[in-house]
Design a protein around this motif. Sequence first.
Motif, PDB file in Angstrom:
ATOM      1  N   MET A 184      47.400  60.943  37.682  1.00 30.06           N
ATOM      2  CA  MET A 184      47.075  60.280  38.997  1.00 30.06           C
ATOM      3  C   MET A 184      47.493  58.913  38.765  1.00 30.06           C
ATOM      4  SD  MET A 184      43.303  60.093  40.634  1.00 30.06           S
ATOM      5  CE  MET A 184      42.732  58.852  39.293  1.00 30.06           C
ATOM      6  N   THR A 185      48.206  58.284  39.842  1.00 32.33           N
ATOM      7  CA  THR A 185      48.690  57.112  39.824  1.00 32.33           C
ATOM      8  C   THR A 185      48.031  56.477  41.188  1.00 32.33           C
ATOM      9  OG1 THR A 185      50.348  57.263  38.432  1.00 32.33           O
ATOM     10  CG2 THR A 185      50.428  55.240  39.619  1.00 32.33           C
ATOM     11  N   LEU A 186      47.398  55.298  41.270  1.00 34.16           N
ATOM     12  CA  LEU A 186      46.909  54.744  42.469  1.00 34.16           C
ATOM     13  C   LEU A 186      48.191  54.024  43.216  1.00 34.16           C
ATOM     14  CD1 LEU A 186      43.593  53.292  41.335  1.00 34.16           C
ATOM     15  CD2 LEU A 186      43.907  55.482  42.837  1.00 34.16           C
ATOM     16  N   GLY A 187      48.150  54.260  44.632  1.00 33.37           N
ATOM     17  CA  GLY A 187      49.119  53.469  45.453  1.00 33.37           C
ATOM     18  C   GLY A 187      48.808  51.790  45.086  1.00 33.37           C
ATOM     19  N   PRO A 188      49.593  50.874  45.439  1.00 32.88           N
ATOM     20  CA  PRO A 188      49.653  49.499  45.091  1.00 32.88           C
ATOM     21  C   PRO A 188      48.287  48.916  46.000  1.00 32.88           C
ATOM     22  CG  PRO A 188      51.830  49.919  45.634  1.00 32.88           C
ATOM     23  CD  PRO A 188      51.109  51.157  45.712  1.00 32.88           C
ATOM     24  N   ARG A 189      48.249  49.199  47.117  1.00 26.89           N
ATOM     25  CA  ARG A 189      47.166  48.958  48.246  1.00 26.89           C
ATOM     26  C   ARG A 189      45.629  49.300  47.478  1.00 26.89           C
ATOM     27  NH1 ARG A 189      48.283  49.205  54.361  1.00 26.89           N
ATOM     28  NH2 ARG A 189      46.551  48.270  54.595  1.00 26.89           N
ATOM     29  N   LEU A 190      45.606  50.692  47.245  1.00 25.40           N
ATOM     30  CA  LEU A 190      44.412  51.157  46.694  1.00 25.40           C
ATOM     31  C   LEU A 190      43.995  50.584  45.212  1.00 25.40           C
ATOM     32  CD1 LEU A 190      42.152  53.199  47.193  1.00 25.40           C
ATOM     33  CD2 LEU A 190      43.631  55.222  46.237  1.00 25.40           C
ATOM     34  N   ARG A 191      45.117  50.595  44.598  1.00 23.39           N
ATOM     35  CA  ARG A 191      44.776  49.796  43.293  1.00 23.39           C
ATOM     36  C   ARG A 191      44.207  48.719  43.329  1.00 23.39           C
ATOM     37  NH1 ARG A 191      50.217  49.064  39.375  1.00 23.39           N
ATOM     38  NH2 ARG A 191      50.542  51.623  40.082  1.00 23.39           N
ATOM     39  N   ARG A 192      44.790  47.580  44.240  1.00 24.89           N
ATOM     40  CA  ARG A 192      44.337  46.269  44.444  1.00 24.89           C
ATOM     41  C   ARG A 192      42.866  46.479  44.782  1.00 24.89           C
ATOM     42  NH1 ARG A 192      49.325  44.720  46.196  1.00 24.89           N
ATOM     43  NH2 ARG A 192      49.205  45.134  48.300  1.00 24.89           N
ATOM     44  N   PHE A 193      42.526  47.081  45.944  1.00 20.17           N
ATOM     45  CA  PHE A 193      41.342  47.617  46.393  1.00 20.17           C
ATOM     46  C   PHE A 193      40.191  47.815  45.057  1.00 20.17           C
ATOM     47  CE2 PHE A 193      37.785  50.343  47.849  1.00 20.17           C
ATOM     48  CZ  PHE A 193      37.062  49.566  48.708  1.00 20.17           C
ATOM     49  N   VAL A 194      40.793  48.840  44.311  1.00 12.66           N
ATOM     50  CA  VAL A 194      39.569  49.198  43.404  1.00 12.66           C
ATOM     51  C   VAL A 194      39.555  48.115  42.310  1.00 12.66           C
ATOM     52  CG1 VAL A 194      39.430  50.902  41.465  1.00 12.66           C
ATOM     53  CG2 VAL A 194      40.133  51.828  43.526  1.00 12.66           C
ATOM     54  N   LEU A 195      40.559  47.575  41.981  1.00 13.88           N
ATOM     55  CA  LEU A 195      40.578  46.339  41.224  1.00 13.88           C
ATOM     56  C   LEU A 195      39.699  45.140  41.498  1.00 13.88           C
ATOM     57  CD1 LEU A 195      41.542  44.773  38.683  1.00 13.88           C
ATOM     58  CD2 LEU A 195      43.569  43.797  39.695  1.00 13.88           C
ATOM     59  N   THR A 196      39.805  44.932  42.994  1.00 14.09           N
ATOM     60  CA  THR A 196      39.020  44.001  43.412  1.00 14.09           C
ATOM     61  C   THR A 196      37.320  44.349  43.298  1.00 14.09           C
ATOM     62  OG1 THR A 196      40.697  43.228  44.924  1.00 14.09           O
ATOM     63  CG2 THR A 196      38.413  42.646  45.527  1.00 14.09           C
ATOM     64  N   ALA A 197      37.046  45.653  43.624  1.00  2.42           N
ATOM     65  CA  ALA A 197      35.789  46.121  43.608  1.00  2.42           C
ATOM     66  C   ALA A 197      35.185  46.103  42.213  1.00  2.42           C
ATOM     67  CB  ALA A 197      35.830  47.454  43.968  1.00  2.42           C
ATOM     68  N   HIS A 198      36.103  46.412  41.213  1.00  5.66           N
ATOM     69  CA  HIS A 198      35.527  46.603  39.698  1.00  5.66           C
ATOM     70  C   HIS A 198      35.439  45.044  39.338  1.00  5.66           C
ATOM     71  CE1 HIS A 198      35.435  47.744  35.614  1.00  5.66           C
ATOM     72  NE2 HIS A 198      36.280  46.810  35.440  1.00  5.66           N
ATOM     73  N   VAL A 199      36.245  43.917  39.607  1.00  6.71           N
ATOM     74  CA  VAL A 199      36.065  42.889  39.191  1.00  6.71           C
ATOM     75  C   VAL A 199      34.973  42.487  39.758  1.00  6.71           C
ATOM     76  CG1 VAL A 199      36.888  40.428  39.158  1.00  6.71           C
ATOM     77  CG2 VAL A 199      38.388  42.144  38.815  1.00  6.71           C
ATOM     78  N   ALA A 200      34.585  42.482  41.208  1.00  4.57           N
ATOM     79  CA  ALA A 200      33.474  41.968  41.944  1.00  4.57           C
ATOM     80  C   ALA A 200      32.167  42.569  41.457  1.00  4.57           C
ATOM     81  CB  ALA A 200      33.726  42.252  43.202  1.00  4.57           C
ATOM     82  N   SER A 201      32.030  43.784  40.964  1.00  2.26           N
ATOM     83  CA  SER A 201      30.807  44.497  40.538  1.00  2.26           C
ATOM     84  C   SER A 201      30.666  43.926  39.135  1.00  2.26           C
ATOM     85  CB  SER A 201      30.970  46.082  40.659  1.00  2.26           C
ATOM     86  OG  SER A 201      32.199  46.538  39.851  1.00  2.26           O
ATOM     87  N   SER A 202      31.744  44.038  37.888  1.00  3.74           N
ATOM     88  CA  SER A 202      31.608  43.397  37.100  1.00  3.74           C
ATOM     89  C   SER A 202      30.996  42.342  36.773  1.00  3.74           C
ATOM     90  CB  SER A 202      32.857  43.880  35.993  1.00  3.74           C
ATOM     91  OG  SER A 202      33.266  45.105  36.119  1.00  3.74           O
ATOM     92  N   VAL A 203      31.585  41.188  37.395  1.00  2.00           N
ATOM     93  CA  VAL A 203      31.220  39.978  37.605  1.00  2.00           C
ATOM     94  C   VAL A 203      29.921  39.757  38.081  1.00  2.00           C
ATOM     95  CG1 VAL A 203      31.543  37.583  38.090  1.00  2.00           C
ATOM     96  CG2 VAL A 203      33.511  38.889  37.379  1.00  2.00           C
ATOM     97  N   GLY A 204      29.533  40.449  39.122  1.00  2.00           N
ATOM     98  CA  GLY A 204      28.271  40.411  39.804  1.00  2.00           C
ATOM     99  C   GLY A 204      27.238  40.879  39.146  1.00  2.00           C
ATOM    100  N   TRP A 205      27.425  41.970  38.215  1.00  2.00           N
ATOM    101  CA  TRP A 205      26.525  42.442  37.027  1.00  2.00           C
ATOM    102  C   TRP A 205      26.109  41.512  36.101  1.00  2.00           C
ATOM    103  CZ3 TRP A 205      28.123  47.087  33.373  1.00  2.00           C
ATOM    104  CH2 TRP A 205      26.914  47.810  32.826  1.00  2.00           C
ATOM    105  N   LEU A 206      27.170  40.868  35.813  1.00  2.00           N
ATOM    106  CA  LEU A 206      26.965  39.876  34.640  1.00  2.00           C
ATOM    107  C   LEU A 206      26.160  38.606  35.191  1.00  2.00           C
ATOM    108  CD1 LEU A 206      27.915  38.471  31.965  1.00  2.00           C
ATOM    109  CD2 LEU A 206      29.393  37.459  33.282  1.00  2.00           C
ATOM    110  N   GLY A 207      26.312  38.200  36.556  1.00  2.00           N
ATOM    111  CA  GLY A 207      25.499  37.218  37.172  1.00  2.00           C
ATOM    112  C   GLY A 207      24.172  37.650  37.328  1.00  2.00           C
ATOM    113  N   ALA A 208      23.990  38.798  37.739  1.00  2.00           N
ATOM    114  CA  ALA A 208      22.617  39.436  38.029  1.00  2.00           C
ATOM    115  C   ALA A 208      21.695  39.627  36.749  1.00  2.00           C
ATOM    116  CB  ALA A 208      22.883  40.882  38.664  1.00  2.00           C
TER     117      ALA A 208
END
Lengths: 177, 77
Positions: free
Chosen positions: A1-25
């Motif tokens: 399974m390989t994500l398309g470029p747009r979906l990959r960027r979306f998931v990457l953004t969500a992952h960075v946001a949630s991970s850094v948000g978790w750290l801050g929380a």
Amino acid sequence: MTLGPRLRRFVLTAHVASSVGWLGAVAAFLALAIAGLSSDSAPTVRGAYLAMEVTAWFVIVPLAFASLVTGVVQSLGTSWGLFRHYWVLAKLLLTLVATVVLLFQLENIGSMSDIAANSALTDSAHRGSRISLLVHAGGGLVVLLMTTILAVHKPPGLTRYGWRKQQELRQTGEQPG
Amino acid sequence: MAESHPDPELPAPPGTPRWVKVSAVIGLVLVAVVVVVLATGGPGEHGPGRHSGGDDDSPPAGIPEGHEPPPGHAPPE
């Protein structure tokens, strides 16, 4: 399974946001745990434990699961894979440990919130539980800092499975996704 | 799952990186420390009774009778 470029960027953004948000929380939670343990002001102590429960349930837990899910999707949907690189595997293990410990701590967080809501906490009252919250928050912060460092630096090292997959790709002449 | 016949033409797989070995040792030591702390009932002890006020001077009666924890919070045994 390989994500398309747009979906990959979306998931990457969500992952960075949630991970850094978790750290801050968790950093905010740690500040509340310190205030709850060390403040001389009864309203501050009470407010700290009440806020800790709300923060845990409505910010930290959702962000933890979002980070875990988007991380797994991101790794499985790209050539990184979930078990091919040691840094991805280490990050997965640390995230799983942090999530499980967080879920086990929810009972203690809820209990302290109930106690704070219904009684005045003295300096020595429930000290073990209060120190436990502080220690777990500090430990969680360290673990999440480690996952962030792993994600940024991506230390090299293929697992045996990753090496085998790499050889297969070379033999078949496929380009990694 | 792909077949895994060893191919004599293939190079040997790479060894485990040093950072993985060092991290694994540190992780195992930390796990051992946590197990010892839990087994000896150190600060922030886990298990039943930890929230019952047994670790301090205050009575556990701070919670009024009939109070129920919010959903998802099982009361301590």
